[in-house]
Every structure is written in structure tokens, then in C-alpha cells.
Design an enzyme around this catalytic site. Structure first.
Site, PDB file in Angstrom:
ATOM      1  N   MET A  30     -12.097  -7.675 -13.849  1.00 11.85           N
ATOM      2  CA  MET A  30     -11.182  -6.538 -13.960  1.00 11.85           C
ATOM      3  C   MET A  30      -9.812  -6.952 -13.416  1.00 11.85           C
ATOM      4  O   MET A  30      -9.000  -6.105 -13.052  1.00 11.85           O
ATOM      5  CB  MET A  30     -11.728  -5.331 -13.203  1.00 11.85           C
ATOM      6  CG  MET A  30     -13.081  -4.857 -13.766  1.00 11.85           C
ATOM      7  SD  MET A  30     -13.477  -3.146 -13.412  1.00 11.85           S
ATOM      8  CE  MET A  30     -13.495  -3.160 -11.646  1.00 11.85           C
ATOM      9  N   GLY A  31      -9.567  -8.257 -13.333  1.00 15.64           N
ATOM     10  CA  GLY A  31      -8.273  -8.741 -12.850  1.00 15.64           C
ATOM     11  C   GLY A  31      -8.164  -8.681 -11.345  1.00 15.64           C
ATOM     12  O   GLY A  31      -9.170  -8.608 -10.639  1.00 15.64           O
ATOM     13  N   LEU A  33      -7.160 -11.152  -9.585  1.00 18.47           N
ATOM     14  CA  LEU A  33      -7.954 -12.370  -9.390  1.00 18.47           C
ATOM     15  C   LEU A  33      -7.747 -12.971  -7.999  1.00 18.47           C
ATOM     16  O   LEU A  33      -6.650 -12.935  -7.452  1.00 18.47           O
ATOM     17  CB  LEU A  33      -7.576 -13.400 -10.461  1.00 18.47           C
ATOM     18  CG  LEU A  33      -7.770 -12.940 -11.908  1.00 18.47           C
ATOM     19  CD1 LEU A  33      -7.328 -14.038 -12.881  1.00 18.47           C
ATOM     20  CD2 LEU A  33      -9.217 -12.544 -12.188  1.00 18.47           C
ATOM     21  N   HIS A  34      -8.832 -13.511  -7.452  1.00 17.23           N
ATOM     22  CA  HIS A  34      -8.784 -14.198  -6.157  1.00 17.23           C
ATOM     23  C   HIS A  34      -9.612 -15.476  -6.262  1.00 17.23           C
ATOM     24  O   HIS A  34     -10.159 -15.774  -7.346  1.00 17.23           O
ATOM     25  CB  HIS A  34      -9.290 -13.276  -5.038  1.00 17.23           C
ATOM     26  CG  HIS A  34     -10.597 -12.610  -5.359  1.00 17.23           C
ATOM     27  ND1 HIS A  34     -11.779 -13.302  -5.441  1.00 17.23           N
ATOM     28  CD2 HIS A  34     -10.907 -11.319  -5.654  1.00 17.23           C
ATOM     29  CE1 HIS A  34     -12.762 -12.474  -5.739  1.00 17.23           C
ATOM     30  NE2 HIS A  34     -12.267 -11.258  -5.897  1.00 17.23           N
ATOM     31  N   HIS A  37     -12.977 -15.436  -8.104  1.00 18.82           N
ATOM     32  CA  HIS A  37     -12.926 -15.523  -9.574  1.00 18.82           C
ATOM     33  C   HIS A  37     -12.679 -16.959 -10.022  1.00 18.82           C
ATOM     34  O   HIS A  37     -13.233 -17.428 -11.011  1.00 18.82           O
ATOM     35  CB  HIS A  37     -11.790 -14.645 -10.126  1.00 18.82           C
ATOM     36  CG  HIS A  37     -11.985 -13.177  -9.924  1.00 18.82           C
ATOM     37  ND1 HIS A  37     -11.171 -12.422  -9.112  1.00 18.82           N
ATOM     38  CD2 HIS A  37     -12.890 -12.318 -10.449  1.00 18.82           C
ATOM     39  CE1 HIS A  37     -11.563 -11.168  -9.137  1.00 18.82           C
ATOM     40  NE2 HIS A  37     -12.603 -11.065  -9.931  1.00 18.82           N
ATOM     41  N   GLY A 147     -20.515 -13.231 -10.169  1.00 16.45           N
ATOM     42  CA  GLY A 147     -20.624 -13.562  -8.744  1.00 16.45           C
ATOM     43  C   GLY A 147     -21.783 -12.822  -8.086  1.00 16.45           C
ATOM     44  O   GLY A 147     -22.053 -11.660  -8.406  1.00 16.45           O
ATOM     45  N   GLN A 148     -22.418 -13.492  -7.141  1.00 12.78           N
ATOM     46  CA  GLN A 148     -23.562 -12.886  -6.428  1.00 12.78           C
ATOM     47  C   GLN A 148     -23.153 -11.702  -5.555  1.00 12.78           C
ATOM     48  O   GLN A 148     -23.988 -10.915  -5.131  1.00 12.78           O
ATOM     49  CB  GLN A 148     -24.262 -13.947  -5.559  1.00 12.78           C
ATOM     50  CG  GLN A 148     -25.601 -13.469  -5.001  1.00 12.78           C
ATOM     51  CD  GLN A 148     -26.060 -14.261  -3.816  1.00 12.78           C
ATOM     52  OE1 GLN A 148     -26.150 -15.491  -3.907  1.00 12.78           O
ATOM     53  NE2 GLN A 148     -26.349 -13.602  -2.701  1.00 12.78           N
ATOM     54  N   SER A 185     -12.962  -9.927  -2.464  1.00  9.86           N
ATOM     55  CA  SER A 185     -13.045  -8.804  -3.386  1.00  9.86           C
ATOM     56  C   SER A 185     -11.632  -8.360  -3.731  1.00  9.86           C
ATOM     57  O   SER A 185     -10.736  -8.421  -2.884  1.00  9.86           O
ATOM     58  CB  SER A 185     -13.781  -7.640  -2.713  1.00  9.86           C
ATOM     59  OG  SER A 185     -13.537  -6.440  -3.410  1.00  9.86           O
ATOM     60  N   ARG A 187     -10.766  -5.481  -3.972  1.00  5.63           N
ATOM     61  CA  ARG A 187     -10.487  -4.271  -3.187  1.00  5.63           C
ATOM     62  C   ARG A 187     -10.063  -4.591  -1.757  1.00  5.63           C
ATOM     63  O   ARG A 187      -9.636  -3.691  -1.029  1.00  5.63           O
ATOM     64  CB  ARG A 187     -11.708  -3.351  -3.175  1.00  5.63           C
ATOM     65  CG  ARG A 187     -11.973  -2.711  -4.539  1.00  5.63           C
ATOM     66  CD  ARG A 187     -13.025  -1.615  -4.468  1.00  5.63           C
ATOM     67  NE  ARG A 187     -13.062  -0.818  -5.682  1.00  5.63           N
ATOM     68  CZ  ARG A 187     -13.913  -1.019  -6.696  1.00  5.63           C
ATOM     69  NH1 ARG A 187     -14.797  -1.987  -6.641  1.00  5.63           N
ATOM     70  NH2 ARG A 187     -13.868  -0.244  -7.760  1.00  5.63           N
TER      71      ARG A 187
HETATM   72  O1  PAF Z   1     -17.597  -7.209 -11.711  1.00  4.41           O
HETATM   73  C1  PAF Z   1     -16.637  -6.733 -12.356  1.00  4.41           C
HETATM   74  O2  PAF Z   1     -15.465  -7.055 -12.134  1.00  4.41           O
HETATM   75  C2  PAF Z   1     -16.924  -5.716 -13.448  1.00  4.41           C
HETATM   76  O3  PAF Z   1     -17.980  -4.882 -13.107  1.00  4.41           O
HETATM   77  C3  PAF Z   1     -17.162  -6.356 -14.839  1.00  4.41           C
HETATM   78  C4  PAF Z   1     -18.418  -7.201 -14.850  1.00  4.41           C
HETATM   79  C5  PAF Z   1     -15.967  -7.200 -15.220  1.00  4.41           C
HETATM   80  C6  PAF Z   1     -17.334  -5.254 -15.889  1.00  4.41           C
HETATM   81  O4  PAF Z   1     -16.206  -4.450 -15.986  1.00  4.41           O
END
Ligand code: PAF
Length: 285
Positions: A30-31, A33-34, A37, A147-148, A185, A187
Site C-alpha cells: 500500500m506504499g 515503503l520502508h 518492503h 512479510g511475516q 511498518s 504506520r
Molecule cells: O499488507 C499490505 O500492505 C496489504 O494488506 C496488501 C497485501 C498490499 C493488500 O492491500
């Protein structure tokens, strides 16, 4: 690096790559990015000829009171990071292309979505599986990497892939952590300084639990207690759940006899940020 907006163009590009004999690897995101990712992208670049990363903040997986509107969307910075890390294509569709008017098809994985995050986020996993299946059908990867950290999400997606006979290998990457132990994360940007200082207690608790398990403690109550006690050291962390579940049915177990997940969700007191983390004991995911 190419940026593709249209699902039809993405599908054509993927088809072309496969026809020319290249394997396609996929990282749905969902962008915001860190490094976590980027570690998924590294794995895909190691195992596939062509890497596709999607950036799409999926409205269908957010509840009405959740952070869909304020979710960070630093698209240009994301593209720069992805390009530097060797990503071949960013697929960033619009909401209108993914969910046009009169959209009415959803994918629901039952039972294993009832507990943990499914209990406090009704409809969340239905939104995740719906968008992930749509993305799989557009990108048509051989391998997709998750990711786990989102362990329940991983198990739900693996189950969807199995139940719906999809020909995609799900690769699970270990949790990427900040030096403090806090799981990376998107967030984490919401955290105040004090919350950021307190948040590593979550991993400390999980780690203590794993140490107890490795020293022979298998009773759930004892292991949960260790984790809860560590997190309870900070008044800034409100526990939503600390649970010990098996990795097949995602149901609470009374003692650890096979692969089990100690899973935590907390909400921080000041910024109301929801943090999740987990550790697998007695096996792998
Ligand atoms: O883990 C996420 O970022 C989201 O749940 C995903 C897998 C990209 C689906 O929107």
C-alpha cells in the site's frame, strides 16, 4: 523502472514477459515503503527475472473508523526507493479502475479470519483477499512475497491460494525490524517520540516468550503472561490482544505442540496507532 497505471497494460506487460520466458515476481504493497518492503523486493529480485511492486491503498480493507484517509501516500519518494532497489515495474492503479461503479464481487476466506485482527477489524480480510486476488489476476506472478509481520494475512492468503487452486508460490519474508526491535511498518510514522521509545517492548515481550518456550515452557497461559508483562511496563501501550494460536486454524491453543504463533496487537495511547507483531515458535509459518 516503468510506472503502470492501467490494469490492462499491466496484464499485457506481464503476458509479454512470460511469453519471452521471464518469471514474474510480485510484491503487493500500500506504499509508504520502508526497508521491510525493500527486503521483499530483494527476495523477488533474487528469485525472479522481472519484479512488479503494486502500490494501492485498498479502501475495501479499511473499516469506517480506520485510517484510510490519513494513510501516508508519498508516491514519488516510494518510486525513487523502489527504482534504486531494482524494481522493474510499479503498478499503481486508481480506485476507479480497481472498483468501478457497480463492483460487487468479494472473496471471503472463512473461519481463519474470525480471530486475532479479524475480530477487531470486521471485513478487513475480505478486503485484503479481494484486492490480492484481483492483483494476482492482473500481474499473473509465479511468486508473490509477503512479510511475516502480517502473519494472519499470510496464512489467509496461503489458504486462498490453496483453496482456489491458484498457481502462485507464496514466499514469506522474515519481519524486518528497526534497531530497537520495533517491527517496521508504514504506520510507525504516526508514533510520537514517547510511543516510539515504548513500542520496542512489544518485541521484547515476544522475545521473552520465545526464550521461555526454548527453555521448556509450553503452556499458553505462562507464555502469554510473559509477553503481557513486558508490554505492560509502558502505560503508552494498550493491549488489544496477546494470543497464542496454531498456524493452521488460527485458534487459541492451551499448550504448544506444533508450530504456533504468539501474536500481539496494541494501540498506542497518544496517537492511537495500531501496532502488530508476532513470533513463531515450535515450527514455521
Ligand atoms: O499488507 C499490505 O500492505 C496489504 O494488506 C496488501 C497485501 C498490499 C493488500 O492491500
Amino acid at each position: 523502472m516503468k510506472i503502470v497505471r492501467s490494469p490492462a497494460e499491466m496484464k499485457n506487460l506481464s503476458m509479454m514477459m512470460q511469453r519471452s520466458g521471464s518469471s514474474v515476481g510480485f510484491i503487493p504493497t500500500m506504499g509508504a515503503l520502508h526497508s521491510g518492503h525493500m527486503s521483499l523486493l530483494d527476495r523477488i529480485n533474487d528469485s525472479c527475472d522481472f519484479s512488479v511492486m503494486s502500490i494501492f491503498v485498498n479502501p475495501v480493507q479499511f473499516g469506517p473508523k480506520e485510517d484510510f484517509q490519513k494513510y501516508p501516500r508519498p508516491f514519488d519518494a516510494d518510486c525513487e526507493l523502489a527504482e534504486k532497489a531494482g524494481c522493474d515495474v510499479i503498478f499503481a492503479p486508481s480506485k476507479e479502475d480497481m472498483y468501478p461503479e457497480n463492483y460487487c464481487t468479494y472473496v471471503n476466506v472463512e473461519n481463519i479470519t474470525d480471530g486475532l485482527c479479524g475480530a477487531s477489524r470486521p471485513g478487513h480480510f475480505r478486503g485484503v483477499t479481494t484486492v490480492v486476488l484481483k492483483l494476482f489476476n492482473i500481474v499473473m506472478p509465479q511468486i508473490a512475497c509477503f512479510g511475516q509481520k502480517d502473519a494472519q494475512q499470510v496464512l489467509v492468503i496461503k489458504r486462498m491460494v490453496h483453496d482456489l487452486n491458484l498457481s502462485i508460490t507464496i514466499d514469506v519474508a522474515p519481519i524486518f525490524r528497526e534497531e530497537s526491535g520495533l517491527a517496521m511498518s508504514s504506520r510507525n510514522v504516526y508514533l510520537s517520540d514517547a510511543e516510539r521509545a515504548a513500542a520496542p517492548l512489544i518485541y521484547k515481550g515476544l522475545n521473552d516468550g520465545a526464550i521461555y518456550y526454548n527453555n521448556g515452557v509450553v503452556e499458553s497461559n505462562a507464555l502469554i503472561n510473559v509477553v503481557t508483562t513486558a508490554i505492560g511496563q509502558s502505560p503508552l501501550l494498550e493491549i488489544e490482544y496477546v494470543e497464542l494460536v496454531d498456524t493452521k486454524k488460527i485458534k487459541p491453543v492451551t499448550s504448544v505442540t506444533s508450530a504456533a504463533l504468539i501474536a500481539v496487537a496494541c494501540r498506542t495511547k497518544e496517537s492511537r496507532t495500531r501496532l502488530i507483531d508476532n513470533i513463531v515458535i515450535g515450527g514455521t509459518l
